[in-house]
Design an enzyme around this catalytic site. Structure first.
Site, PDB file in Angstrom:
ATOM      1  CD  GLU A  48      -6.781   4.940   0.366  1.00  0.00           C
ATOM      2  OE1 GLU A  48      -6.523   6.156   0.322  1.00  0.00           O
ATOM      3  OE2 GLU A  48      -5.967   4.045   0.061  1.00  0.00           O
ATOM      4  CE  LYS A  53       0.793   3.248  -3.178  1.00  0.00           C
ATOM      5  NZ  LYS A  53      -0.362   3.469  -2.356  1.00  0.00           N
ATOM      6  CE  LYS A  58      -0.201  10.720   0.490  1.00  0.00           C
ATOM      7  NZ  LYS A  58       0.964  10.341  -0.339  1.00  0.00           N
ATOM      8  CB  VAL A  81      -3.547   3.242   4.544  1.00  0.00           C
ATOM      9  CG1 VAL A  81      -3.569   2.093   5.542  1.00  0.00           C
ATOM     10  CG2 VAL A  81      -3.926   2.736   3.153  1.00  0.00           C
ATOM     11  CB  SER A 118       4.111   4.645   4.018  1.00  0.00           C
ATOM     12  OG  SER A 118       2.799   5.067   4.311  1.00  0.00           O
ATOM     13  CG  ASP A 167       9.258   8.272   1.486  1.00  0.00           C
ATOM     14  OD1 ASP A 167       8.371   7.940   2.304  1.00  0.00           O
ATOM     15  OD2 ASP A 167       9.002   8.887   0.440  1.00  0.00           O
TER      16      ASP A 167
HETATM   17  N1  PSU Z   1      -3.461   2.768  -2.976  1.00  0.00           N
HETATM   18  C1  PSU Z   1      -3.702   3.139  -4.253  1.00  0.00           C
HETATM   19  N2  PSU Z   1      -3.547   4.453  -4.568  1.00  0.00           N
HETATM   20  C2  PSU Z   1      -3.171   5.370  -3.617  1.00  0.00           C
HETATM   21  C3  PSU Z   1      -2.916   4.975  -2.276  1.00  0.00           C
HETATM   22  C4  PSU Z   1      -3.085   3.644  -2.024  1.00  0.00           C
HETATM   23  O1  PSU Z   1      -4.056   2.320  -5.090  1.00  0.00           O
HETATM   24  O2  PSU Z   1      -3.098   6.536  -3.961  1.00  0.00           O
HETATM   25  C5  PSU Z   1      -2.533   5.970  -1.193  1.00  0.00           C
HETATM   26  C6  PSU Z   1      -3.037   5.436   0.141  1.00  0.00           C
HETATM   27  O3  PSU Z   1      -3.877   6.429   0.697  1.00  0.00           O
HETATM   28  C7  PSU Z   1      -1.800   5.235   0.993  1.00  0.00           C
HETATM   29  C8  PSU Z   1      -0.936   6.331   0.451  1.00  0.00           C
HETATM   30  O4  PSU Z   1      -2.053   5.346   2.373  1.00  0.00           O
HETATM   31  O5  PSU Z   1      -1.145   6.227  -0.960  1.00  0.00           O
HETATM   32  C9  PSU Z   1       0.508   6.159   0.865  1.00  0.00           C
HETATM   33  O6  PSU Z   1       1.183   7.374   0.709  1.00  0.00           O
HETATM   34  P1  PSU Z   1       2.672   7.576   1.292  1.00  0.00           P
HETATM   35  O7  PSU Z   1       3.519   6.629   0.501  1.00  0.00           O
HETATM   36  O8  PSU Z   1       2.986   9.025   1.037  1.00  0.00           O
HETATM   37  O9  PSU Z   1       2.615   7.248   2.756  1.00  0.00           O
HETATM   38 MN    MN Z   2       6.376   8.875   2.383  1.00  0.00          MN
END
Ligand code: PSU
Ligand code: MN
Length: 320
Positions: free
Chosen positions: A33, A179, A94, A114, A160, A158
């Site tokens: 990604e 994460k 993004k 992702v 993802s 929230d």
């Molecule tokens: N893993 C990391 N750093 C990141 C991300 C993942 O170590 O920045 C990114 C990935 O692209 C993941 C996104 O899909 O963060 C998730 O964002 P959100 O929580 O807004 O869905």
């Molecule tokens: Mn989100």
């Protein structure tokens, strides 16, 4: 849940010659990604990691295909100047499933999360994808919180879209665990509801992203590469339509001890709420704040785990 590959996505793909050749010949390919390059890590660390992840995939015998968006096209496999642009440009968008059409229609430079990377990989016929951590359920998604000034914040909801994508798209995602800035237990529950296998590799504890363990028992675990490949082959052959989440722990020497990670994350999450950060900006903001609070030690772990995941994904792609 199961969906056929959206044919319109295939029409938007620009697959790099080396990647197309490998796919034609049935050689292993690993998708990577790009949001972690544009939004997840600071320059120049992000560019180093992007290059090192591609190199790790190659060393393990597979071809890397980093995914991004530009000029109304989904690029699968990037040249060096595009990687540099993603790592340095201030206005990289993004892009996730909900924002894919908007970014394509606007013709902007975009980095795929992702969810968007899984969509592209599936359309290109790539089964294995490596990243650092997936998005998931943010703390406070389902609970009412009390702000420092005593006011009540409603649940943020929230969650993802990465979790939904894992439910709908048959791509294997290799990560170092959800994460650690997330509500990890709630993230596991949502993945279970969606029918997504979550499998720890080489440990029966769920890897904790910055740290080797999250303190939570993994829903499933396998001993190593061969067993992981067997499970993945079986899952894909069943045709359930969903992906698999393989969680490989960060190398011990590079981990951020869990107590340090937890303290920094708690503080960063509170700071984000105080600053009114929410939506897609939240994950990048918290990651950056954690890096500040740990004097960059979180970056060392984040770098190591991404490269480690890429190496494992390359071996896995070669094994299946
Ligand atoms: N893993 C990391 N750093 C990141 C991300 C993942 O170590 O920045 C990114 C990935 O692209 C993941 C996104 O899909 O963060 C998730 O964002 P959100 O929580 O807004 O869905
Ligand atoms: Mn989100």
């Amino acid at each position: 849940m199961q969906q056929p590959t959206a044919p319109g996505i295939r029409e938007r793909l620009v697959i790099a010659p080396e990647v197309a050749e490998a796919l034609r010949a049935g050689r292993p390919v690993v998708a990577l990604e790009s949001t972690l390059i544009s939004h997840g890590l600071p320059y120049p660390r992000n560019l180093e990691v992007a290059g090192a992840a591609e190199a790790a995939v190659r060393e393990s015998g597979a071809v890397p295909a980093t995914v991004a968006i530009r000029g109304g096209r989904i690029l699968v496999g990037l040249d060096a100047p595009t990687l540099v642009e993603l790592a340095t440009a201030a206005d990289v968008r993004k892009v996730a499933r909900p924002t894919l059409a908007g970014a394509l229609a606007a013709g902007v430079l975009g980095a795929t999360t992702v969810s968007a990377t899984m969509l592209a990989a599936n359309a290109a016929g790539i089964r294995v994808f490596a990243t650092g951590g997936i998005g998931g359920v943010h703390p406070g998604a389902f609970e009412t919180a009390t702000a420092p000034d005593g006011s009540r914040r409603p649940p943020s909801l929230d969650v993802s879209v990465d979790l939904q994508e894992l439910a709908m798209t048959p791509v294997v995602v290799v990560c170092a665990g959800p994460k650690a800035i997330l509500d990890v237990a709630a993230t596991l529950e949502v993945l279970e509801t969606h029918g997504v296998p979550v499998v720890a590799v080489g440990t029966d504890e769920l890897p904790g992203f910055f740290s080797c363990s999250s303190g939570i028992t993994a829903p499933q675990h396998v001993d190593g590469l061969a067993a992981a490949a067997d499970l993945v082959r079986t899952h894909l052959a069943l045709g359930l339509g969903s992906g698999v989440l393989l969680c490989v722990p960060v190398p011990t020497a590079d981990e951020l001890p869990r107590a340090d990670a937890v303290a920094a994350i708690r503080r960063a999450t509170a700071d984000a709420a105080q600053a009114g950060i929410h939506g897609p900006a939240l994950t990048p903001w918290v990651l950056q704040r954690v890096a500040e609070l740990t004097d960059g030690r979180s970056l060392r772990a984040n770098t190591a785990l991404i490269i480690n995941d890429a190496r494992f994904a390359g071996r896995l792609a070669a094994a299946i």
